[in-house]
Scaffold this motif. Structure first.
Motif, PDB file in Angstrom:
ATOM      1  N   LYS A 238       0.711  -1.290  -0.116  1.00 47.86           N
ATOM      2  CA  LYS A 238      -0.149  -0.209   0.060  1.00 47.86           C
ATOM      3  C   LYS A 238       0.828   1.210  -0.124  1.00 47.86           C
ATOM      4  N   GLU A 239       1.868   1.341   1.008  1.00 45.90           N
ATOM      5  CA  GLU A 239       2.651   2.123   0.838  1.00 45.90           C
ATOM      6  C   GLU A 239       3.228   2.629  -0.429  1.00 45.90           C
ATOM      7  N   PHE A 240       4.058   1.167  -0.880  1.00 44.67           N
ATOM      8  CA  PHE A 240       4.888   1.277  -2.215  1.00 44.67           C
ATOM      9  C   PHE A 240       3.647   2.070  -3.217  1.00 44.67           C
ATOM     10  N   LEU A 241       2.476   1.533  -3.260  1.00 40.21           N
ATOM     11  CA  LEU A 241       1.512   2.171  -4.125  1.00 40.21           C
ATOM     12  C   LEU A 241       1.303   3.640  -4.217  1.00 40.21           C
ATOM     13  N   LYS A 242       1.132   4.060  -2.655  1.00 36.35           N
ATOM     14  CA  LYS A 242       0.883   5.379  -2.773  1.00 36.35           C
ATOM     15  C   LYS A 242       2.000   6.316  -2.994  1.00 36.35           C
ATOM     16  N   LYS A 243       3.389   5.618  -3.034  1.00 41.21           N
ATOM     17  CA  LYS A 243       4.569   6.587  -3.219  1.00 41.21           C
ATOM     18  C   LYS A 243       4.578   6.465  -4.642  1.00 41.21           C
ATOM     19  N   SER A 244       4.096   5.606  -5.413  1.00 46.44           N
ATOM     20  CA  SER A 244       4.356   5.580  -6.765  1.00 46.44           C
ATOM     21  C   SER A 244       3.079   6.131  -7.677  1.00 46.44           C
ATOM     22  N   GLN A 245       2.260   6.709  -6.972  1.00 47.13           N
ATOM     23  CA  GLN A 245       0.829   6.981  -7.578  1.00 47.13           C
ATOM     24  C   GLN A 245       1.127   7.913  -8.631  1.00 47.13           C
ATOM     25  N   SER A 246       2.215   8.792  -8.464  1.00 46.13           N
ATOM     26  CA  SER A 246       2.247   9.937  -9.450  1.00 46.13           C
ATOM     27  C   SER A 246       3.153   9.311 -10.835  1.00 46.13           C
ATOM     28  N   LEU A 247       3.770   8.165 -10.327  1.00 44.09           N
ATOM     29  CA  LEU A 247       4.598   7.496 -11.663  1.00 44.09           C
ATOM     30  C   LEU A 247       3.477   6.772 -12.121  1.00 44.09           C
ATOM     31  N   ILE A 248       2.539   6.234 -11.676  1.00 47.78           N
ATOM     32  CA  ILE A 248       1.653   5.298 -12.482  1.00 47.78           C
ATOM     33  C   ILE A 248       0.467   6.233 -13.362  1.00 47.78           C
ATOM     34  N   ALA A 249       0.705   7.489 -12.750  1.00 48.98           N
ATOM     35  CA  ALA A 249      -0.412   8.190 -13.428  1.00 48.98           C
ATOM     36  C   ALA A 249       0.356   8.732 -14.781  1.00 48.98           C
ATOM     37  N   LEU A 250       1.717   9.099 -14.442  1.00 43.26           N
ATOM     38  CA  LEU A 250       2.433   9.335 -15.522  1.00 43.26           C
ATOM     39  C   LEU A 250       2.567   8.364 -16.849  1.00 43.26           C
ATOM     40  N   PHE A 251       2.586   7.241 -16.262  1.00 37.86           N
ATOM     41  CA  PHE A 251       2.621   6.114 -17.214  1.00 37.86           C
ATOM     42  C   PHE A 251       1.319   5.792 -17.902  1.00 37.86           C
ATOM     43  N   LEU A 252       0.180   5.845 -17.188  1.00 35.47           N
ATOM     44  CA  LEU A 252      -1.154   5.921 -17.796  1.00 35.47           C
ATOM     45  C   LEU A 252      -1.275   6.884 -18.873  1.00 35.47           C
ATOM     46  N   LEU A 253      -0.956   8.273 -18.744  1.00 40.36           N
ATOM     47  CA  LEU A 253      -0.934   9.474 -19.489  1.00 40.36           C
ATOM     48  C   LEU A 253      -0.215   8.914 -20.910  1.00 40.36           C
ATOM     49  N   CYS A 254       0.993   8.374 -20.577  1.00 46.51           N
ATOM     50  CA  CYS A 254       1.827   8.142 -21.746  1.00 46.51           C
ATOM     51  C   CYS A 254       1.303   6.977 -22.715  1.00 46.51           C
ATOM     52  N   LEU A 255       0.598   6.006 -21.740  1.00 46.45           N
ATOM     53  CA  LEU A 255       0.131   4.807 -22.679  1.00 46.45           C
ATOM     54  C   LEU A 255      -1.315   5.566 -23.343  1.00 46.45           C
ATOM     55  N   VAL A 256      -2.049   6.347 -22.790  1.00 47.40           N
ATOM     56  CA  VAL A 256      -3.233   6.754 -23.355  1.00 47.40           C
ATOM     57  C   VAL A 256      -2.817   7.520 -24.735  1.00 47.40           C
ATOM     58  N   LEU A 257      -1.988   8.574 -24.590  1.00 46.32           N
ATOM     59  CA  LEU A 257      -1.296   9.308 -25.744  1.00 46.32           C
ATOM     60  C   LEU A 257      -0.862   8.507 -26.710  1.00 46.32           C
ATOM     61  N   SER A 258      -0.060   7.423 -26.476  1.00 50.95           N
ATOM     62  CA  SER A 258       0.507   6.634 -27.566  1.00 50.95           C
ATOM     63  C   SER A 258      -0.595   5.861 -28.176  1.00 50.95           C
ATOM     64  N   LEU A 259      -1.596   5.646 -27.708  1.00 52.61           N
ATOM     65  CA  LEU A 259      -2.836   5.078 -28.371  1.00 52.61           C
ATOM     66  C   LEU A 259      -3.664   6.229 -29.371  1.00 52.61           C
ATOM     67  N   LEU A 260      -3.753   7.446 -28.622  1.00 52.02           N
ATOM     68  CA  LEU A 260      -4.272   8.488 -29.316  1.00 52.02           C
ATOM     69  C   LEU A 260      -3.512   9.010 -30.478  1.00 52.02           C
ATOM     70  N   SER A 261      -2.290   9.052 -30.249  1.00 49.61           N
ATOM     71  CA  SER A 261      -1.581   9.764 -31.344  1.00 49.61           C
ATOM     72  C   SER A 261      -0.218   8.962 -31.675  1.00 49.61           C
ATOM     73  N   ASP A 262       0.028   8.914 -33.142  1.00 47.23           N
ATOM     74  CA  ASP A 262       1.075   8.375 -33.762  1.00 47.23           C
ATOM     75  C   ASP A 262       2.398   8.950 -33.394  1.00 47.23           C
ATOM     76  N   LYS A 263       2.332  10.162 -33.303  1.00 47.63           N
ATOM     77  CA  LYS A 263       3.511  11.014 -33.232  1.00 47.63           C
ATOM     78  C   LYS A 263       3.932  11.115 -31.860  1.00 47.63           C
ATOM     79  N   PHE A 264       3.228  10.512 -30.579  1.00 49.67           N
ATOM     80  CA  PHE A 264       3.616  10.644 -29.528  1.00 49.67           C
ATOM     81  C   PHE A 264       4.882   9.678 -29.042  1.00 49.67           C
TER      82      PHE A 264
END
Lengths: 324, 496
Positions: free
Chosen positions: A7-33
């Protein structure tokens, strides 16, 4: 035990996970990303905010704030460009001092450091709230920039200066090297030195820190100095990238910087947070900016989205705090 | 009539009130007496709806009531005037009086005229010579108190409770206050009056209740008792924990203070400390007893370099005159200071045990040595018996007793010569208390010199080699461990 660790680990890496998800979504939406050019470009852009924000992180960890970083960036950028291009002339003495790239950079950093010290001095010596002291500095530094540049950009600064912002070294853009260098230094400072410990202690409980024999004013002075110097480093990166110092360079950069710090999980009331979190926060903002441009979202909507992201980040943080 | 029946209240680790029974009569001034920590404040907070979790019953005019919040208590006609007045200094008298219950005109704006009128009426009644529009911060403390009373009258409070109303006002203001209190009494109001000042209680109070260790132990007509009897009832006959063995102190003076004075930070010509002189020998525990507001904490703070610009006098450490201007300099001179308020002044609650213990243990070291810090923390966790799963536990998750041990560790880690303890066992459970007593005795046996400030008489008697009593910023009496008794200490500490 393992559950709480996860839980502690998850909480600490929350923003890292958010960044990863953001990149994932963008790479699906745009070829250039997910192309090399774009990613290096994003990293290069992030470097500027990272430089400002690592300094800002130290300030916010002490429960302070520095609104002047954008203006300090502008002033030091103009100074370095002006010195590089025109040197320093004293007509009455018939004296002319020319500047090398290194010389211009060093002067800019020293001026940034000095302006930061001034902030710290006003805050500690006269007990002015940091918000007010740095707000005054924001206006003063911007005014000085306009005076110095007469409102005109200072351009054509030479190719060796341009290398700082636009060059490559070992296959990686130079600004990325520079910001990484400062991130490591500040990270070390905050986590491995007693000075860093004192920053956290002051933010966590200033009275207890004082009673423990910590020279609070000295710590504050140095931290605001660092914040000013980091703003000047960012100023050099911006100027060099454009090969031109704009009189309004850095305007409202303090807001992006505070956003990066907050999204990165540092509490505005001090004592909690980290430099690594801020780097991730800056990355989230940078990737978001880039993605919204790639997706042709109007600049007006971009601002709305950015604001919403900050709100969500802080709300998640608050919910986590309540659970403790 | 307000009556408390079998009221009990428990905080984590502490029983603050045990089966308290008492009655407050209308048309009388009802005094409540007791040492610090006897449970007076807790009881008041329950009667005024601040604490809502308790056992027992409150009976108001023959009806059982249970307040769910402060507002409900107010609506039932109970008003309280705290020692720290509850006024907003930047607002006017009228604005303070009507805060939260403003009168409005028919269109919904503030009806300032009507409010001022009502305020003027009340001020006249209380013979307070001030305009309704004057700011509260311009009034003297005694006048501000009258504004608080006006606030109570404005809501037609039947029961008015006053907590140490005369601790900060002049004799003239006291006379004026008493005149008003008598007037209210004659109107049939119930006055509850908490004070330590014996002669004052005999002048104003009609009925008394004595509290001790969270119990109500005696009550009766004020005219039927004596000062001596009340003091005996307040201290009771408590069993002492094993007393410190005498004779381990040397003749070497470690700390010598001569004519220490401290000015009030904002009130001119008022002194918080007056001509304090004392000597602390090596390996001695010097107890400083006094009631709240006697200047004990201010004395320690001044020694620790926290009031350099408002204090005068000489402080000698090991024969050398020192002018300590910051805690940092004090620490370098061999002093350590465990403050009264561990959460706000002692610990960084958001940091772990390790960081807190080594917070001031590493001056001159620029780099953190994690393994050294860890072993330091582990050593103290074991030595002081700090109950925690690991040295990485955040301090906010520890109990009060364990938090106190962490702060003690922090100071012991720098090996001070002189340890100043301000209420070292406040609000912690009895076991941790005893452990800290044993530790303090051991430190003194190892030749550490200790200044112990406490408002708990048994604590002072258990630990001290010598005892000074403070009241009103002065040292009023000095006793050796053998001649000190509870009665003598309390008698010397009561202001006259």
């Amino acid at each position: 035990m393992t559950v709480s660790f996860n839980k502690e680990f998850l909480k600490k890496s929350q923003s890292l996970i958010a960044l990863f998800l953001l990149c994932l979504v963008l790479s699906l939406l745009s070829d250039k990303f997910l192309t090399g050019t774009n990613l290096w470009n994003v990293l290069r852009q992030i470097s500027v905010n990272v430089c400002i924000s690592v300094g800002m992180t130290l300030v916010v960890l002490m429960a302070g704030i520095d609104l002047s970083v954008g203006s300090v960036l502008g002033l030091t950028a103009a100074l370095s460009a002006g010195l590089l291009k025109n040197g320093l002339g004293f007509e009455s003495l018939d004296l002319f001092v020319g500047f090398t790239v290194l010389g211009g950079v060093l002067v800019a950093m020293l001026v940034g450091l000095f302006l930061g010290f001034l902030n710290g001095w006003f805050i500690t010596k006269f007990s002015i709230p940091p918000f007010v002291a740095t707000l005054a500095m924001l206006t003063i530094a911007r005014g000085l920039t306009m005076l110095y540049t007469q409102g005109m950009p200072i351009s054509n600064l030479g190719s060796s200066f341009e290398f700082i912002g636009s060059g490559w070294f070992l296959g990686i853009p130079v600004p990325v090297w520079i910001s990484a260098f400062f991130v490591l230094i500040v990270l070390f400072l905050s986590k491995k030195t007693t000075f860093g410990r004192y920053i956290y202690a002051i933010g966590g409980n200033e009275k207890a820190a004082f009673l423990s024999g910590i020279n609070i004013n000295r710590v504050k002075l140095i931290v605001y100095g660092i914040a000013g110097m980091m703003a000047s480093v960012a100023g050099i990166l911006v100027t060099s990238r454009l090969n031109s110092a704009q009189p309004n360079a850095g305007a409202s950069y303090e807001l992006d910087s505070i956003a990066a710090v907050v999204i990165g999980g540092t509490s505005l009331s001090g004592g909690v947070g980290s430099v690594t979190g801020t780097v991730i926060g800056a990355a989230i903002i940078g990737v978001l900016n880039n993605g919204l441009v790639l997706l042709n979202v109007s600049p007006f909507w971009q601002q709305v989205v950015k604001g919403l992201v900050i709100l969500v980040a802080v709300i998640i943080d608050k919910i986590n705090q309540k659970k403790d | 009539m307000l009556e408390a029946v079998n009221i009990s209240k428990e905080f984590p680790g502490v029983k603050a009130l045990r089966q308290v029974n008492l009655k407050f009569y209308p048309g009388k001034v009802n005094a409540v007496l007791g040492e610090n920590g006897a449970g007076k404040s807790t009881l008041l907070k329950i009667l005024t709806g601040v604490y809502t979790q308790y056992d027992g019953e409150i009976i108001l005019k023959n009806e059982g009531v249970r307040f769910r919040n402060v507002k409900e208590a107010q609506n039932a006609g109970i008003a309280i005037i705290h020692q720290e007045l509850n006024l907003i200094p930047e607002l006017s008298i009228t604005e303070n009086l009507f805060l939260g219950r403003e009168l409005l005109t028919s269109v919904g704006f503030l009806d300032e005229k009507k409010m001022d009128e009502k305020a003027r009426e009340l001020l006249e009644k209380l013979q307070l010579d001030a305009a309704p529009r004057s700011l509260v911060k311009q009034l003297k403390v005694g006048e501000q108190q009258l504004v608080e009373i006006a606030k109570a009258l404005l809501v037609n409070a039947e029961i008015i409770m006053m907590d140490e109303p005369t601790s900060a006002i002049t004799d003239k203001e006291i006379d004026n206050l008493h005149r008003i209190v008598r007037g209210l009494k004659e109107e049939g109001k119930t006055i509850v009056y908490i004070s330590h000042k014996m002669n004052e209680l005999f002048r104003i109070a009609d009925y008394y209740t004595v509290m001790r260790d969270g119990c109500s132990v005696a009550e009766g007509e004020m005219s039927q008792t004596t000062e001596q009897e009340l003091i005996e009832q307040m201290v009771g006959r408590q069993v002492l924990i094993s007393k410190k063995e005498a004779g381990s102190t040397s003749e070497e003076t470690v700390l010598k203070i001569k004519n220490l004075n401290l000015r009030h930070p904002s009130v001119k010509h008022r002194k918080l400390l007056t001509d304090i002189s004392l000597e602390l020998k090596k390996g001695e525990i010097l107890g400083i007893f006094g009631l709240m507001g006697a200047g004990r904490t201010e004395l320690l703070e001044t020694i620790f370099g926290m009031n350099p610009s408002s204090s005068e006098g000489s402080v000698e450490i090991n024969g050398k005159e020192k002018h300590l201007k910051t805690p940092k300099e004090a620490i370098r001179s061999g002093l350590a200071f465990l403050t009264e308020d561990r959460k706000n002044e002692g610990l960084v609650l958001g940091m772990d045990i390790t960081s807190n213990i080594s917070l001031n243990a590493s001056p001159g070291n620029d780099f953190i040595n994690p393994s050294k810090e860890k072993s330091l923390a582990r050593a103290y966790i074991q030595q002081l018996g700090i109950k925690t799963p690991s040295e990485n536990q955040y301090c906010k998750n520890l109990s009060g007793g364990n938090q106190q041990k962490v702060i003690l560790s922090k100071w012991l880690a720098i090996h001070p010569e002189i340890l100043m303890l301000d209420e070292p066992t406040r609000g912690i459970d009895i076991n941790a208390k005893n452990e800290i007593y044993e530790l303090v005795k051991k430190l003194a046996a190892d030749q550490m010199s200790i200044l112990l400030v406490s408002s708990e008489i048994p604590e002072i008697l258990t630990l001290s080699d010598r005892i000074l009593v403070m009241a009103e910023g002065q040292i009023k009496a000095s006793f050796s461990a053998s001649e000190a008794t509870e009665d003598k200490l309390l008698k010397a500490a009561l202001p006259h």
